[in-house]
Design a protein around this motif. Structure first.
Motif, PDB file in Angstrom:
ATOM      1  N   VAL A 140       0.906  -1.265   0.000  1.00 32.73           N
ATOM      2  CA  VAL A 140       0.023   0.114   0.136  1.00 32.73           C
ATOM      3  C   VAL A 140       0.890   1.428   0.151  1.00 32.73           C
ATOM      4  O   VAL A 140       1.656   1.642   0.753  1.00 32.73           O
ATOM      5  N   ARG A 141       0.846   2.020  -1.000  1.00 35.45           N
ATOM      6  CA  ARG A 141       1.846   3.167  -1.327  1.00 35.45           C
ATOM      7  C   ARG A 141       0.974   4.504  -0.949  1.00 35.45           C
ATOM      8  O   ARG A 141       1.844   5.598  -0.986  1.00 35.45           O
ATOM      9  N   ALA A 142       0.055   4.523  -1.218  1.00 31.75           N
ATOM     10  CA  ALA A 142      -0.912   5.722  -0.728  1.00 31.75           C
ATOM     11  C   ALA A 142      -2.012   5.242  -0.300  1.00 31.75           C
ATOM     12  O   ALA A 142      -2.738   4.369  -0.434  1.00 31.75           O
ATOM     13  N   VAL A 143      -2.871   6.204   0.362  1.00 34.72           N
ATOM     14  CA  VAL A 143      -4.277   5.874   1.104  1.00 34.72           C
ATOM     15  C   VAL A 143      -5.198   6.924   0.540  1.00 34.72           C
ATOM     16  O   VAL A 143      -4.928   8.306   0.787  1.00 34.72           O
ATOM     17  N   LEU A 144      -6.665   6.629   0.060  1.00 32.04           N
ATOM     18  CA  LEU A 144      -7.432   7.591  -0.109  1.00 32.04           C
ATOM     19  C   LEU A 144      -8.598   7.535   0.782  1.00 32.04           C
ATOM     20  O   LEU A 144      -9.163   6.239   0.915  1.00 32.04           O
ATOM     21  N   GLY A 185       1.230  10.390  10.874  1.00 33.15           N
ATOM     22  CA  GLY A 185       2.475   9.852  11.095  1.00 33.15           C
ATOM     23  C   GLY A 185       2.719   8.755   9.922  1.00 33.15           C
ATOM     24  O   GLY A 185       3.792   8.012   9.895  1.00 33.15           O
ATOM     25  N   MET A 186       1.829   8.465   9.259  1.00 34.50           N
ATOM     26  CA  MET A 186       2.117   7.270   8.148  1.00 34.50           C
ATOM     27  C   MET A 186       3.122   7.806   7.252  1.00 34.50           C
ATOM     28  O   MET A 186       3.116   8.843   6.655  1.00 34.50           O
ATOM     29  N   ALA A 187       3.849   6.993   6.979  1.00 34.32           N
ATOM     30  CA  ALA A 187       5.226   7.187   6.105  1.00 34.32           C
ATOM     31  C   ALA A 187       4.692   6.919   4.476  1.00 34.32           C
ATOM     32  O   ALA A 187       5.405   6.390   3.746  1.00 34.32           O
ATOM     33  N   LYS A 188       3.496   7.515   4.338  1.00 35.59           N
ATOM     34  CA  LYS A 188       2.963   7.324   2.833  1.00 35.59           C
ATOM     35  C   LYS A 188       2.029   8.563   2.757  1.00 35.59           C
ATOM     36  O   LYS A 188       1.194   8.847   3.850  1.00 35.59           O
ATOM     37  N   PRO A 189       1.560   8.801   1.662  1.00 38.10           N
ATOM     38  CA  PRO A 189       0.666   9.889   1.514  1.00 38.10           C
ATOM     39  C   PRO A 189      -0.663   9.569   1.794  1.00 38.10           C
ATOM     40  O   PRO A 189      -1.133   8.486   1.283  1.00 38.10           O
ATOM     41  N   VAL A 190      -1.703  10.502   2.513  1.00 40.68           N
ATOM     42  CA  VAL A 190      -3.147  10.187   2.580  1.00 40.68           C
ATOM     43  C   VAL A 190      -3.679  11.237   2.115  1.00 40.68           C
ATOM     44  O   VAL A 190      -3.617  12.579   2.308  1.00 40.68           O
ATOM     45  N   ILE A 191      -4.754  10.883   1.191  1.00 41.15           N
ATOM     46  CA  ILE A 191      -5.462  11.962   0.434  1.00 41.15           C
ATOM     47  C   ILE A 191      -6.831  11.918   0.997  1.00 41.15           C
ATOM     48  O   ILE A 191      -7.236  10.879   0.815  1.00 41.15           O
ATOM     49  N   CYS A 192      -7.466  12.909   0.991  1.00 41.49           N
ATOM     50  CA  CYS A 192      -8.797  12.964   1.441  1.00 41.49           C
ATOM     51  C   CYS A 192      -9.754  13.579   0.580  1.00 41.49           C
ATOM     52  O   CYS A 192      -9.550  14.697  -0.157  1.00 41.49           O
ATOM     53  N   ALA A 193     -10.769  12.948  -0.064  1.00 42.93           N
ATOM     54  CA  ALA A 193     -11.931  13.315  -0.710  1.00 42.93           C
ATOM     55  C   ALA A 193     -12.981  13.637  -0.267  1.00 42.93           C
ATOM     56  O   ALA A 193     -13.762  12.766   0.382  1.00 42.93           O
ATOM     57  N   VAL A 194     -13.372  15.050   0.065  1.00 41.73           N
ATOM     58  CA  VAL A 194     -14.372  15.440   1.141  1.00 41.73           C
ATOM     59  C   VAL A 194     -15.740  15.680   0.034  1.00 41.73           C
ATOM     60  O   VAL A 194     -15.655  16.340  -0.694  1.00 41.73           O
ATOM     61  N   ASN A 195     -16.660  14.645   0.304  1.00 38.50           N
ATOM     62  CA  ASN A 195     -17.744  14.642  -0.503  1.00 38.50           C
ATOM     63  C   ASN A 195     -19.040  15.094  -0.145  1.00 38.50           C
ATOM     64  O   ASN A 195     -20.094  14.900  -0.658  1.00 38.50           O
ATOM     65  N   GLY A 196     -18.902  15.915   0.678  1.00 37.36           N
ATOM     66  CA  GLY A 196     -20.009  16.674   1.478  1.00 37.36           C
ATOM     67  C   GLY A 196     -19.680  17.429   2.744  1.00 37.36           C
ATOM     68  O   GLY A 196     -18.575  17.737   3.105  1.00 37.36           O
ATOM     69  N   VAL A 197     -20.622  17.352   3.599  1.00 39.97           N
ATOM     70  CA  VAL A 197     -20.286  18.115   4.806  1.00 39.97           C
ATOM     71  C   VAL A 197     -19.192  17.356   5.860  1.00 39.97           C
ATOM     72  O   VAL A 197     -19.120  16.097   5.847  1.00 39.97           O
ATOM     73  N   ALA A 198     -18.263  18.042   6.231  1.00 40.53           N
ATOM     74  CA  ALA A 198     -17.144  17.750   7.205  1.00 40.53           C
ATOM     75  C   ALA A 198     -17.528  18.391   8.329  1.00 40.53           C
ATOM     76  O   ALA A 198     -16.815  19.792   8.221  1.00 40.53           O
ATOM     77  N   ALA A 199     -17.957  18.189   9.452  1.00 42.35           N
ATOM     78  CA  ALA A 199     -18.298  18.856  10.578  1.00 42.35           C
ATOM     79  C   ALA A 199     -17.587  18.395  11.712  1.00 42.35           C
ATOM     80  O   ALA A 199     -17.342  17.021  11.940  1.00 42.35           O
ATOM     81  N   GLY A 200     -17.197  19.092  12.705  1.00 43.00           N
ATOM     82  CA  GLY A 200     -16.760  18.541  13.995  1.00 43.00           C
ATOM     83  C   GLY A 200     -15.336  18.026  13.724  1.00 43.00           C
ATOM     84  O   GLY A 200     -14.525  18.378  13.083  1.00 43.00           O
ATOM     85  N   ALA A 201     -15.195  16.946  14.292  1.00 40.20           N
ATOM     86  CA  ALA A 201     -14.268  16.023  14.278  1.00 40.20           C
ATOM     87  C   ALA A 201     -13.841  15.726  12.728  1.00 40.20           C
ATOM     88  O   ALA A 201     -12.770  15.268  12.457  1.00 40.20           O
ATOM     89  N   PRO A 233      11.416   5.894 -14.176  1.00 40.06           N
ATOM     90  CA  PRO A 233      11.659   5.217 -12.917  1.00 40.06           C
ATOM     91  C   PRO A 233      10.735   4.464 -12.429  1.00 40.06           C
ATOM     92  O   PRO A 233       9.327   4.400 -12.812  1.00 40.06           O
ATOM     93  N   GLU A 234      11.217   3.308 -11.699  1.00 43.95           N
ATOM     94  CA  GLU A 234      10.036   2.240 -11.253  1.00 43.95           C
ATOM     95  C   GLU A 234      10.470   2.416  -9.668  1.00 43.95           C
ATOM     96  O   GLU A 234      11.236   1.555  -9.251  1.00 43.95           O
ATOM     97  N   TYR A 235       9.924   2.960  -8.959  1.00 42.80           N
ATOM     98  CA  TYR A 235      10.012   3.092  -7.569  1.00 42.80           C
ATOM     99  C   TYR A 235       9.154   2.037  -6.944  1.00 42.80           C
ATOM    100  O   TYR A 235       8.270   1.719  -7.207  1.00 42.80           O
ATOM    101  N   LYS A 236       9.817   1.797  -5.570  1.00 39.26           N
ATOM    102  CA  LYS A 236       9.271   0.770  -4.720  1.00 39.26           C
ATOM    103  C   LYS A 236       9.020   1.044  -3.301  1.00 39.26           C
ATOM    104  O   LYS A 236       8.439   0.338  -2.620  1.00 39.26           O
ATOM    105  N   GLY A 237       9.267   2.388  -3.183  1.00 42.99           N
ATOM    106  CA  GLY A 237       8.880   2.828  -1.626  1.00 42.99           C
ATOM    107  C   GLY A 237       9.721   2.472  -0.640  1.00 42.99           C
ATOM    108  O   GLY A 237       9.489   2.509   0.397  1.00 42.99           O
ATOM    109  N   ARG A 238      11.130   2.241  -1.031  1.00 44.40           N
ATOM    110  CA  ARG A 238      11.923   2.016  -0.003  1.00 44.40           C
ATOM    111  C   ARG A 238      13.596   2.371  -0.359  1.00 44.40           C
ATOM    112  O   ARG A 238      13.745   2.777  -1.474  1.00 44.40           O
TER     113      ARG A 238
END
Length: 263
Positions: free
Chosen positions: A49-53, A98-114, A258-263
């Motif tokens: 897992v090289r990135a999180v959505l 702290g994840m050592a990989k990118p985390v992308i957030c797709a906000v698809n509507g209201v994002a309230a409070g926490a 390039p063909e990166y491996k994440g290490r």
């Protein structure tokens, strides 16, 4: 493990996590907290897992805490909200940042409070045009948690952060982008494809180095310039010893992709 409150799957090297309590605007109860924590812990350790959505199901991204879990009356003792933060919200924010990989957030509507602050904890935030962000805590006599009092001043400045936290006003996706709270706004129907394209792009990059970039930027907020220069030196030393760096240089010199491996 079977999940009741989330959907999760891999699309290539991208781990896709969908908050799945649409009838409750994907607000968190304890069961969903446990499920989210389990999959993020697994993906954090999984080199495939090289990135999180992260996104939400239905018409909202996340309305924060499910207040149905917190209903109290005059005959009950006051709940210890700090315990919930200690047990669930703080570890979630720490895991995302702290994840050592990118985390992308797709906000698809209201994002309230926490829910708003979980989005802001992610590395790149892309919102649909109908999305909105609300620091709703003040409406209940509460304090912004999940990193809200840390992220907001750093993203939008003290004056705006104070007004947003004290007034609890709804911020449109365009307003959030214009004040530097998020990265990008796209049409609602394009949100998931654009976010996935971004996640897949990042997953193909030298993600070991991207993790070091995350670390450097997060620590910059509390470092002096001298401390940050030393940190950059130390992290660059680690980056220079990585397989990804060697691959990138070799690919550049030999005019190939390039063909990166994440290490």
């Amino acid at each position: 493990m079977e999940y009741q409150h989330i959907e999760c799957y891999l699309e290539g090297a991208v781990g896709v996590l969908v908050l799945n309590r649409p009838a409750q605007l994907n607000s968190f109860n304890e069961a969903m907290h446990r499920e989210v924590a389990a999959i993020l812990k697994d993906w954090d350790r999984n080199p495939e897992v090289r990135a999180v959505l992260l996104t939400g199901k239905g018409r909202g991204f996340c309305a924060g805490q499910d207040l149905g879990d917190r209903a109290v009356n005059s005959d009950q003792a006051a709940p210890d909200l700090g315990q919930s933060i200690d047990r669930y919200y703080n570890p979630l924010i720490s895991r995302i940042t702290g994840m050592a990989k990118p985390v992308i957030c797709a906000v698809n509507g209201v994002a309230a409070g926490a829910g708003a602050n979980i989005a802001l904890a992610c590395d790149i935030v892309i919102a649909g045009r109908s999305a909105s962000f609300i620091q709703a805590f003040c409406r209940l006599g509460l304090v912004p948690d999940s990193g809200g009092t840390w992220f907001l001043p750093r993203l939008v400045g003290r004056a705006r952060a104070m007004a947003l936290a004290l007034q609890g006003d709804k911020v449109s996706a365009e307003q959030a982008r214009d004040m530097g709270m998020i990265w990008q706004v796209v049409d609602d129907e394009a949100l998931q494809s654009v976010a996935m394209q971004q996640a897949q792009h990042l997953a193909r990059q030298p993600t070991y180095g991207l993790g070091l970039i995350k670390q450097a930027i997060h620590r910059a907020a509390d470092n002096s310039l001298a401390e940050q220069l030393e940190l950059e030196r130390d992290l660059q030393r680690l980056a220079g010893r990585s397989e990804d760096y060697r691959e990138g240089v070799d690919a550049f010199l030999n005019k190939r992709t390039p063909e990166y491996k994440g290490r």
